[in-house]
Design a protein around this motif. Structure first.
Motif, PDB file in Angstrom:
ATOM      1  N   ASP A  27       0.828  -1.205   0.000  1.00 63.59           N
ATOM      2  CA  ASP A  27       0.000   0.000   0.000  1.00 63.59           C
ATOM      3  C   ASP A  27       0.862   1.254   0.000  1.00 63.59           C
ATOM      4  O   ASP A  27       0.495   2.269  -0.593  1.00 63.59           O
ATOM      5  N   GLN A  31       0.528   4.104  -2.602  1.00 60.11           N
ATOM      6  CA  GLN A  31       0.237   5.456  -2.113  1.00 60.11           C
ATOM      7  C   GLN A  31       1.135   6.471  -2.790  1.00 60.11           C
ATOM      8  O   GLN A  31       0.686   7.539  -3.207  1.00 60.11           O
ATOM      9  N   THR A  35      -0.436   9.304  -5.137  1.00 55.75           N
ATOM     10  CA  THR A  35      -0.285  10.705  -4.736  1.00 55.75           C
ATOM     11  C   THR A  35       0.213  11.551  -5.902  1.00 55.75           C
ATOM     12  O   THR A  35      -0.222  12.694  -6.069  1.00 55.75           O
ATOM     13  N   GLU A  47      -6.028   8.058  -0.762  1.00 54.70           N
ATOM     14  CA  GLU A  47      -5.471   7.190   0.275  1.00 54.70           C
ATOM     15  C   GLU A  47      -5.667   5.750  -0.175  1.00 54.70           C
ATOM     16  O   GLU A  47      -6.743   5.379  -0.644  1.00 54.70           O
ATOM     17  N   ILE A  48      -4.620   4.951  -0.051  1.00 48.82           N
ATOM     18  CA  ILE A  48      -4.672   3.548  -0.445  1.00 48.82           C
ATOM     19  C   ILE A  48      -4.868   2.691   0.797  1.00 48.82           C
ATOM     20  O   ILE A  48      -4.127   2.809   1.773  1.00 48.82           O
TER      21      ILE A  48
END
Length: 162
Positions: A27, A31, A35, A47-48
């Motif tokens: 993740d 992320q 982003t 958001e992951i």
């Protein structure tokens, strides 16, 4: 037969092992990639969580929001995109009051032409010279002749003939 069962069991174990060894993207890595997708829109965030991108915030228009969603879905390892983002409401445009397109001199000429008919008003409505009020059929004919003789262009005769 015992060898065949052993070989089948070994083959199954090896296949499960190879599937479980498949590299899973973390993740944190997702992320970082996600982003970079939304950095061009400072009011949006992503958001992951467990491989799912959660998009939130606001976008200036629908096209930029759709582009971000498409780019997030294209990241290898992102399973899905949950869209919780909004599009900014367009600013209400303030009506600009335009100056009348009717020349004040023309408007005055028409007022002078109908001054003998006190029930008739000369106004500019939607940038067109408009006559309103109540008149008789004889008065309506005289007003029309007088105004037409001025050759001032389009005039709306919106008066009531009684």
């Amino acid at each position: 037969m015992k060898k065949t069962i052993t070989m089948a069991a070994l083959a199954i174990a090896v296949s499960f092992a190879s599937v479980s060894c498949k590299k899973k993207v973390s993740d944190a890595d997702l992320q970082t990639q996600a982003t970079t997708v939304v950095t061009s829109t400072p009011t949006a965030t992503v958001e992951i969580k467990e491989g799912v991108a959660h998009l939130s915030g606001t976008f200036p228009d629908q096209a930029s929001k759709d582009a971000a969603i498409t780019q997030l879905k294209a990241i290898k390892g992102v399973k899905d995109v949950h869209d919780m983002a909004k599009v900014e409401a367009p600013l209400a445009s303030t009506p600009i009051e335009n100056a009348s397109m009717v020349d004040p001199a023309v408007q005055q000429k028409v007022k002078d032409a109908v001054k003998d008919f006190p029930t008739v008003n000369v106004e500019v409505v939607n940038n067109e010279l408009t006559l309103t009020g109540n008149v008789s059929s004889t008065q309506a004919r005289k007003i029309k002749e007088s105004v037409d003789a001025l050759k001032v262009g389009k005039v709306n005769f919106n008066y009531t003939v009684k």
